[in-house]
Design a protein around this motif. Structure first.
Motif, short mmCIF file in Angstrom:
data_model
loop_
_atom_site.label_atom_id
_atom_site.label_comp_id
_atom_site.label_asym_id
_atom_site.label_seq_id
_atom_site.Cartn_x
_atom_site.Cartn_y
_atom_site.Cartn_z
N ILE A 596 0.87 -1.19 0.00
CA ILE A 596 0.00 0.00 0.00
C ILE A 596 0.91 1.23 0.00
CG2 ILE A 596 -1.76 1.27 1.32
CD1 ILE A 596 -2.83 -1.36 0.23
N GLY A 597 0.56 2.19 -0.83
CA GLY A 597 1.37 3.41 -0.93
C GLY A 597 0.66 4.60 -0.31
N SER A 598 1.46 5.53 0.17
CA SER A 598 0.93 6.80 0.68
C SER A 598 1.04 7.80 -0.46
CB SER A 598 1.77 7.23 1.88
OG SER A 598 1.40 8.52 2.26
N GLY A 620 -8.60 3.23 -3.63
CA GLY A 620 -7.90 4.17 -2.74
C GLY A 620 -8.79 4.63 -1.59
N ARG A 621 -8.15 5.01 -0.48
CA ARG A 621 -8.88 5.60 0.66
C ARG A 621 -8.36 7.02 0.86
NH1 ARG A 621 -7.48 0.47 2.87
NH2 ARG A 621 -5.63 1.40 3.78
N MET A 623 -7.51 10.17 2.79
CA MET A 623 -7.22 10.40 4.21
C MET A 623 -7.35 11.87 4.60
SD MET A 623 -6.50 7.23 4.68
CE MET A 623 -5.74 6.93 6.27
N GLU A 636 -4.54 13.66 0.17
CA GLU A 636 -3.72 12.58 0.73
C GLU A 636 -4.55 11.31 0.76
OE1 GLU A 636 -1.76 13.58 4.36
OE2 GLU A 636 -1.08 15.53 3.60
N GLU A 638 -4.40 6.65 0.74
CA GLU A 638 -3.66 5.39 0.75
C GLU A 638 -4.23 4.53 -0.36
OE1 GLU A 638 -3.78 3.72 4.69
OE2 GLU A 638 -2.09 4.97 5.31
N GLU A 666 4.11 2.39 2.07
CA GLU A 666 3.69 2.58 3.46
C GLU A 666 3.75 1.26 4.24
OE1 GLU A 666 2.83 5.05 6.45
OE2 GLU A 666 3.08 5.74 4.40
N ARG A 667 3.04 0.23 3.76
CA ARG A 667 2.98 -1.06 4.48
C ARG A 667 2.30 -2.11 3.59
NH1 ARG A 667 -0.84 2.20 6.17
NH2 ARG A 667 -2.99 1.59 5.77
N GLU A 669 -0.88 -4.90 3.17
CA GLU A 669 -2.24 -5.16 3.66
C GLU A 669 -2.81 -6.33 2.88
OE1 GLU A 669 -5.12 -2.00 3.34
OE2 GLU A 669 -4.07 -0.80 4.84
#
Length: 686
Positions: A596-598, A620-621, A623, A636, A638, A666-667, A669
């Motif tokens: 997952i990218g920021s 996408g979410r 933020m 912005e 994720e 980012e991390r 998921e």
């Protein structure tokens, strides 16, 4: 050699196709540097000399053309207008002291013009606006000028205005300051009578210039209110100050094709734009880490900034701007980045691809040094007595990535060497090996930049390469605790192999690397075989059960087993551990994870709906949304990296190239269940 006062360093900025290269060609012709004008379409201009530029009919890098006019040297830097080649624009902005923003009378204010204006604002760079193509069909000088006034206010000051005939064709131009009119006859400038219907317009514009001049000095302001006239010298001095202080942006116009307005443009460059001493403001970092203002001074110790590199089959040229003192071909300078002492090679002035060897380069001038192998773009070369480092060139981070591979197997090294050479020339792209996907990844500003790099690999280095979408580095993990038995038994003549283990596998949320533990009682597995069991599981987790991606977040505990006093060995226990892993995984509820990218997208507010809608389609979410205060908003979000491979191109299309973004990992998921089947099928098909 010219002194710093008699040098002007100017970059031409603007949208692709606005006429920058044609304008440079016309200035070269009018100063006698060339005896016939080339054309983009014919591939014979001085600035576009690279085979790729000729093939595509566009500028791909910044070209330098020095002009000599009225005892002044004008270094013109012709920059590319294509957004994929903004790295070359960043380089030119570092070498120039002022800019000419070229804006076509047919297209008005374009995205490329807006971006160029923004670059100049960020750097507090003095600038002219040059309205090109005024004599072409469907051109509208007035509409373009009115749009500039509406957007940028009364600082927009016309110093040259066109003359129209009854059919509304531009036939000549008027110098507002001198109230004189000219037209072109066979590429020669001829003075003509100022048309009667233009007198009132000229008076109005001249008064506006006078008022601008008055605002630069209190004494002049008093005289202005008393109705006094200013001398020509006072007008020039005041306008020069206004341009340098950014309270005035002169507008000129002309036609590169007929050279209308070209001489007047050069007159105004000499009179109104700053010389290198008054120009670009630099900050220097000293050897002790402190920073100070860098003063451009002809009398100082020698120093030069490397703003561009050309590395082709003919050799390597480091383009420099001399910032203090004078450099000669045997000057010894220190490279502040490496600390190495460099004896300079031969010095040249460049005009397109043509080099002319010179004995020295003076303060403020732009030239090139040959064969400086260890020197890179962005380096500061300085006198050992004062080692300083000027800030590097702020390239935009690359946002479009593809995998690159040779067309013919076995030429990987050739591709790598070629890309490294091209990277010396264009540091705005990056090349990296992805150890997980085993791909060589090339990242740049967009598809056009990467396409040009592939073409140059073939033409310069004789190696054909192909681009393909970069693979996504998925991971796998389990969601359930399981226990499994692995037994490896092999009996062939002589000593056999025997290994027998019971292993408990459980998910670990916070830990990516494998955790290995043991809870063996009573010596059912001798201690000396534990490392072999761990090694087997380490080997097995490299390929997960679903699609062969690495397993993460796993704890494996060896808790029981058995051994044979003769047949047991490390190999047998390693293989037994692999069997236990394979037995356990299908029952442990395995799942796929994705990176997952920021994401930070900067867009004008008017495109907000389209961009948000598009992000939703990419899973996408959002933020947050932060207005920047100048009509833009930073969104912005994720978003899964797998959905972002074409985002650079899609965002450009959605926002007419006004949007920009950055994306950082980012991390990991879990992939939604509905999306997993296709990923697994694709991996198996490979």
């Amino acid at each position: 050699m010219y002194t710093a006062n008699a040098i002007r360093n100017i970059c031409l900025l603007g949208h692709s196709g606005s006429g920058k290269t044609a304008l440079a060609e016309s200035l070269l012709y009018m100063t006698g540097a060339i005896d016939r004008m080339g054309r983009n379409a014919d591939g014979n201009t001085v600035c576009d000399f690279d085979p790729e530029e000729i093939r595509r009919n566009v500028s791909l890098s910044t070209a330098v053309v020095p002009l000599e006019y009225k005892n002044t040297k004008i270094n013109v830097l012709d920059t590319p207008g294509g957004f994929d080649f903004s790295g070359a624009v960043m380089e030119a902005l570092r070498a120039a002291d002022a800019a000419i923003l070229v804006c076509s009378a047919k297209d008005g204010i374009t995205v490329g013009f807006e971006k160029a204006w923004k670059y100049c604002e960020e750097r507090k760079m003095p600038r002219f606006i040059y309205i090109s193509k005024v004599d072409e069909d469907h051109s509208d000088y007035n509409a373009t000028f009115d749009a500039l006034r509406a957007r940028y206010g009364n600082k927009i000051a016309p110093v040259v205005v066109p003359i129209w005939d009854s059919a509304h064709r531009v036939t000549g131009i008027i110098d507002v300051l001198n109230k004189r009119a000219y037209e072109m006859k066979n590429l020669k400038r001829v003075e003509i009578q100022v048309p009667d219907d233009k007198t009132s317009v000229i008076e109005e514009f001249n008064d506006a210039l006078k008022e601008s001049v008055a605002e630069t000095d209190e004494e002049l302001m008093d005289r202005f209110f008393e109705g006094d006239d200013f001398t020509y010298a006072e007008m020039i001095k005041g306008l020069h100050q206004g341009v340098t202080e950014l309270s005035l942006f002169p507008v000129l116009c002309g036609s590169a094709y007929t050279c209308l307005g070209s001489l007047m443009l050069m007159d105004h460059i000499i009179d109104l734009l700053p010389n290198p001493i008054e120009g670009n403001y630099h900050k220097a970092t000293l050897a002790d880490g402190t920073t100070e203002e860098f003063v451009v001074s002809p009398g100082g110790v020698p120093s030069a900034f490397v703003w561009k590199t050309v590395s082709d089959q003919y050799g390597k040229y480091s383009y420099v701007k001399v910032l203090s003192g004078e450099i000669t071909s045997d000057t010894v300078l220190v490279n502040s980045r490496t600390g190495d002492t460099e004896k300079l090679g031969r010095l040249y002035t460049m005009c397109g691809k043509k080099n002319t060897e010179v004995k020295a380069l003076s303060c403020g001038d732009i030239g090139a040094i040959g064969k400086m192998d260890k020197v890179k773009t962005g380096d500061t070369l300085c006198d050992p007595r004062k080692v300083v480092a000027l800030k590097g060139i702020p390239y935009a981070p690359p946002c479009y990535s593809m995998a690159i591979a040779p067309k013919v197997k076995g030429q990987e090294e050739k591709v790598g060497t070629g890309l490294n050479r091209l990277n010396e020339e264009d540091p705005s792209f990056t090349v990296a090996n992805n150890p997980e996907t085993k791909q060589l990844i090339i990242s740049g500003a967009g598809d056009q930049q990467l396409d040009v790099l592939v073409a140059k690999l073939k033409s310069r280095f004789g190696v054909e390469a192909v681009l393909s979408p970069a693979k996504i580095a998925y991971r796998e993990r389990i969601k359930k605790k399981v226990e499994a038995h692995g037994r490896h038994k092999k009996q062939t003549g002589g000593s056999g192999q025997f290994g027998d283990v019971w292993v408990r596998f459980e998910p670990q949320d916070e830990q990516d690397d494998l955790i290995f533990a043991e809870e063996v009682f009573g010596g059912s597995v001798p201690r000396n075989f534990y490392p072999a069991v761990e090694k087997g599981i380490q080997e097995a987790v490299q390929k997960g059960p679903l699609a062969g991606y690495p397993m993460v977040g796993l704890k494996a505990t060896l808790y029981d087993g058995s051994y044979h006093p003769v047949d047991s060995n490390e190999v047998a226990f390693r293989l037994a551990a692999i069997l236990a892993f394979k037995e356990a995984m299908p029952n442990a509820n395995p799942t796929l994870l994705e990176p997952i990218g920021s994401l930070k997208v900067t867009i004008p507010d008017s495109y907000m709906g389209d961009v948000i809608g598009d992000l939703n389609k990419r899973r996408g979410r959002v933020m947050g949304m932060n207005p920047t205060g100048d009509g833009d908003t930073v969104v912005e979000a994720e978003v899964p990296m797998a959905e972002m491979s074409s985002y650079a191109i899609d965002l450009r299309a959605m926002t007419q190239a006004r949007g920009s973004f950055s994306l950082t990992f980012e991390r990991y998921e879990e992939v939604p269940k509905g999306n997993q089947a296709k990923i697994i099928a694709d991996a198996k098909a490979e």
